[in-house]
Design a protein around this motif. Structure first.
Motif, PDB file in Angstrom:
ATOM      1  N   ASN A   1       9.736  43.653  24.495  1.00 50.61           N
ATOM      2  CA  ASN A   1       8.500  42.955  24.790  1.00 50.61           C
ATOM      3  C   ASN A   1       8.260  41.814  23.793  1.00 50.61           C
ATOM      4  O   ASN A   1       8.124  42.048  22.589  1.00 50.61           O
ATOM      5  N   THR A   2       8.169  40.596  24.287  1.00 48.86           N
ATOM      6  CA  THR A   2       8.003  39.421  23.438  1.00 48.86           C
ATOM      7  C   THR A   2       6.679  39.461  22.692  1.00 48.86           C
ATOM      8  O   THR A   2       6.619  39.141  21.495  1.00 48.86           O
ATOM      9  N   LEU A   3       5.618  39.868  23.353  1.00 48.35           N
ATOM     10  CA  LEU A   3       4.315  39.954  22.704  1.00 48.35           C
ATOM     11  C   LEU A   3       4.349  40.994  21.573  1.00 48.35           C
ATOM     12  O   LEU A   3       3.819  40.751  20.479  1.00 48.35           O
ATOM     13  N   ALA A   4       4.986  42.132  21.820  1.00 45.50           N
ATOM     14  CA  ALA A   4       5.098  43.156  20.776  1.00 45.50           C
ATOM     15  C   ALA A   4       5.926  42.628  19.596  1.00 45.50           C
ATOM     16  O   ALA A   4       5.589  42.895  18.439  1.00 45.50           O
ATOM     17  N   GLN A   5       6.988  41.889  19.866  1.00 45.00           N
ATOM     18  CA  GLN A   5       7.786  41.304  18.779  1.00 45.00           C
ATOM     19  C   GLN A   5       6.930  40.359  17.946  1.00 45.00           C
ATOM     20  O   GLN A   5       6.986  40.372  16.709  1.00 45.00           O
ATOM     21  N   TRP A   6       6.146  39.538  18.612  1.00 46.29           N
ATOM     22  CA  TRP A   6       5.280  38.605  17.908  1.00 46.29           C
ATOM     23  C   TRP A   6       4.266  39.370  17.050  1.00 46.29           C
ATOM     24  O   TRP A   6       4.028  39.024  15.888  1.00 46.29           O
ATOM     25  N   ALA A   7       3.652  40.419  17.601  1.00 48.20           N
ATOM     26  CA  ALA A   7       2.640  41.193  16.878  1.00 48.20           C
ATOM     27  C   ALA A   7       3.234  41.842  15.631  1.00 48.20           C
ATOM     28  O   ALA A   7       2.620  41.822  14.553  1.00 48.20           O
TER      29      ALA A   7
END
Length: 150
Positions: free
Chosen positions: A8-14
């Motif tokens: 998940n890209t959003l999870a990686q960013w977070a």
């Protein structure tokens, strides 16, 4: 499969932002304090509320306890009884490619707070008690049926 193909890209960013802001060390310190308390809560509640018929390890760390049911008991049968009481665990078969592990189960002590964990273990103990009493009743019926009447 989704997680294996692309995380998940959003999870990686977070997570990257969490680390960038310097919160990781504080979070790890909290987990290092909290997880041993949760582990102890689970172990003491198992000792107090789970009947003979199940044995468990006492891990030095991690997130899980491994349990083994006595001969003739299957974790999937216990899972059905536990689910009736709102408790879930992972049956040991999921970790054995050879079809083994039918008498094993994995309990997570890291996810819930101590109070929730203790209530879950109490309910698990009730489920095991029900499973064991049902086995005793079936065994008694079989023995009774096998007695000669003449």
């Amino acid at each position: 499969q989704y997680a294996d193909l692309h995380s998940n890209t959003l999870a990686q960013w977070a997570v990257a932002e969490f680390v960038r802001r310097g919160w990781l060390d504080e979070h790890l310190a909290l987990l290092r304090r909290e997880y041993p308390l949760r582990r102890r809560a689970m172990l003491s509640t198992l000792d107090e509320h789970v009947p003979r018929g199940m044995h468990w390890n006492e891990p030095a760390g991690g997130f899980y306890l491994w349990c083994r049911l006595e001969e003739g008991l299957r974790s999937k049968e216990l899972l059905v009884e536990a689910a009736r009481r709102g408790v879930a665990f992972v049956a040991g078969e999921a970790f054995h490619v050879d079809g083994g592990g039918q008498d094993a189960l994995r309990l997570n002590f890291a996810h819930h707070d101590e109070e929730t964990t203790q209530e879950g273990v109490r309910r698990l103990g009730e489920a095991l008690t029900t499973l064991l009493s049902g086995r005793r009743e079936r065994r008694a019926v079989r023995q009774e049926a096998a007695q000669p009447i003449v």
